[in-house]
Write a protein that holds these residues in place. Sequence first.
Motif, PDB file in Angstrom:
ATOM      1  N   GLN A   1       0.866  -1.188   0.000  1.00 12.96           N
ATOM      2  CA  GLN A   1       0.000   0.000   0.000  1.00 12.96           C
ATOM      3  C   GLN A   1       0.901   1.236   0.000  1.00 12.96           C
ATOM      4  O   GLN A   1       1.177   1.797   1.041  1.00 12.96           O
ATOM      5  N   GLN A   2       1.362   1.635  -1.142  1.00 18.48           N
ATOM      6  CA  GLN A   2       2.344   2.709  -1.266  1.00 18.48           C
ATOM      7  C   GLN A   2       1.863   4.056  -0.730  1.00 18.48           C
ATOM      8  O   GLN A   2       2.660   4.957  -0.536  1.00 18.48           O
ATOM      9  N   ASP A   3       0.565   4.190  -0.482  1.00 20.31           N
ATOM     10  CA  ASP A   3       0.025   5.497  -0.092  1.00 20.31           C
ATOM     11  C   ASP A   3      -0.394   5.573   1.380  1.00 20.31           C
ATOM     12  O   ASP A   3      -1.270   6.348   1.739  1.00 20.31           O
ATOM     13  N   ILE A   4       0.275   4.808   2.246  1.00 21.72           N
ATOM     14  CA  ILE A   4       0.030   4.921   3.686  1.00 21.72           C
ATOM     15  C   ILE A   4       0.472   6.318   4.130  1.00 21.72           C
ATOM     16  O   ILE A   4       1.555   6.774   3.775  1.00 21.72           O
ATOM     17  N   ASP A   5      -0.371   6.995   4.900  1.00 27.20           N
ATOM     18  CA  ASP A   5      -0.072   8.349   5.353  1.00 27.20           C
ATOM     19  C   ASP A   5       0.497   8.386   6.769  1.00 27.20           C
ATOM     20  O   ASP A   5       1.384   9.188   7.071  1.00 27.20           O
TER      21      ASP A   5
ATOM     22  N   HIS B   1      10.632   5.930   3.722  1.00 30.03           N
ATOM     23  CA  HIS B   1       9.344   6.587   3.467  1.00 30.03           C
ATOM     24  C   HIS B   1       9.223   7.843   4.336  1.00 30.03           C
ATOM     25  O   HIS B   1       8.377   7.898   5.236  1.00 30.03           O
ATOM     26  N   PRO B   2      10.055   8.842   4.088  1.00 33.03           N
ATOM     27  CA  PRO B   2      10.071  10.012   4.983  1.00 33.03           C
ATOM     28  C   PRO B   2       8.764  10.811   5.008  1.00 33.03           C
ATOM     29  O   PRO B   2       8.534  11.573   5.942  1.00 33.03           O
ATOM     30  N   HIS B   3       7.893  10.598   4.031  1.00 33.66           N
ATOM     31  CA  HIS B   3       6.606  11.312   3.990  1.00 33.66           C
ATOM     32  C   HIS B   3       5.593  10.777   5.005  1.00 33.66           C
ATOM     33  O   HIS B   3       4.637  11.458   5.351  1.00 33.66           O
ATOM     34  N   ILE B   4       5.814   9.554   5.499  1.00 29.19           N
ATOM     35  CA  ILE B   4       4.869   8.945   6.438  1.00 29.19           C
ATOM     36  C   ILE B   4       5.036   9.576   7.816  1.00 29.19           C
ATOM     37  O   ILE B   4       6.133   9.649   8.345  1.00 29.19           O
TER      38      ILE B   4
ATOM     39  N   LYS C   1      -1.307  17.729   5.480  1.00 32.78           N
ATOM     40  CA  LYS C   1      -1.930  18.711   4.581  1.00 32.78           C
ATOM     41  C   LYS C   1      -1.000  19.889   4.332  1.00 32.78           C
ATOM     42  O   LYS C   1      -0.926  20.397   3.213  1.00 32.78           O
ATOM     43  N   LYS C   2      -0.266  20.326   5.360  1.00 32.83           N
ATOM     44  CA  LYS C   2       0.689  21.424   5.194  1.00 32.83           C
ATOM     45  C   LYS C   2       1.822  21.034   4.251  1.00 32.83           C
ATOM     46  O   LYS C   2       2.414  21.886   3.620  1.00 32.83           O
ATOM     47  N   SER C   3       2.124  19.747   4.196  1.00 33.65           N
ATOM     48  CA  SER C   3       3.200  19.281   3.319  1.00 33.65           C
ATOM     49  C   SER C   3       2.694  19.008   1.902  1.00 33.65           C
ATOM     50  O   SER C   3       3.419  18.460   1.078  1.00 33.65           O
ATOM     51  N   ASP C   4       1.450  19.381   1.637  1.00 31.35           N
ATOM     52  CA  ASP C   4       0.823  19.187   0.317  1.00 31.35           C
ATOM     53  C   ASP C   4       0.684  17.724  -0.066  1.00 31.35           C
ATOM     54  O   ASP C   4       0.693  17.363  -1.232  1.00 31.35           O
ATOM     55  N   ARG C   5       0.573  16.846   0.929  1.00 35.94           N
ATOM     56  CA  ARG C   5       0.373  15.421   0.658  1.00 35.94           C
ATOM     57  C   ARG C   5      -1.008  15.249   0.044  1.00 35.94           C
ATOM     58  O   ARG C   5      -2.014  15.746   0.564  1.00 35.94           O
ATOM     59  N   LYS C   6      -1.073  14.563  -1.060  1.00 36.29           N
ATOM     60  CA  LYS C   6      -2.336  14.268  -1.740  1.00 36.29           C
ATOM     61  C   LYS C   6      -2.880  12.957  -1.200  1.00 36.29           C
ATOM     62  O   LYS C   6      -2.203  11.944  -1.179  1.00 36.29           O
ATOM     63  N   PHE C   7      -4.109  12.996  -0.720  1.00 36.16           N
ATOM     64  CA  PHE C   7      -4.724  11.801  -0.155  1.00 36.16           C
ATOM     65  C   PHE C   7      -5.445  11.023  -1.231  1.00 36.16           C
ATOM     66  O   PHE C   7      -6.066  11.594  -2.119  1.00 36.16           O
ATOM     67  N   ALA C   8      -5.361   9.705  -1.138  1.00 38.14           N
ATOM     68  CA  ALA C   8      -6.045   8.831  -2.082  1.00 38.14           C
ATOM     69  C   ALA C   8      -7.543   8.935  -1.883  1.00 38.14           C
ATOM     70  O   ALA C   8      -8.023   9.188  -0.815  1.00 38.14           O
ATOM     71  N   LYS C   9      -8.260   8.714  -2.936  1.00 42.24           N
ATOM     72  CA  LYS C   9      -9.721   8.746  -2.873  1.00 42.24           C
ATOM     73  C   LYS C   9     -10.259   7.387  -2.542  1.00 42.24           C
ATOM     74  O   LYS C   9      -9.683   6.393  -2.688  1.00 42.24           O
TER      75      LYS C   9
END
Length: 134
Positions: free
Chosen positions: A48-52, A76-79, A126-134
């Motif tokens: 699941q590459q889009d884990i937040d 995965h520094p974005h997580i 959200k501040k980091s402009d992370r796009k959430f999956a639908k």
Amino acid sequence: MVKILIVDDEPDLDVLIQQRFRNEIAAGQYRFYFARDGEHALKVVAKQQDIDIVASDLNMPQMNGFELLRILHAKHPHIQTMIVSAYSDMENISLASQYGAAVFITKPIRFDDFEDKLKELIKKLKKSDRKFAK
């Protein structure tokens, strides 16, 4: 939709999370994944590459929460990460912070506190402009 991985060797936590956040899950705000240890968690993140957000216990079989944090932040520094542990001494809190945990919550979990911290992490995303999956 915010995708959240809960890493804990106690399966009862899965049920509690799903019950507590049933409205948010039904509304499509949150999607939860569950893993029993750090190794399993890394497999879930790879699939699941889009884990937040990852919320992890510290003491688990196979791979502890510190090792999981170290690997997650390297690969995965974005997580955003959160530690949820009964072992809340200053050394563990300090180490969790050093390994990149943005939040440390003690067990037993107070779900109002957990939800507040979750919302803080979502704001950071959200501040980091992370796009959430639908």
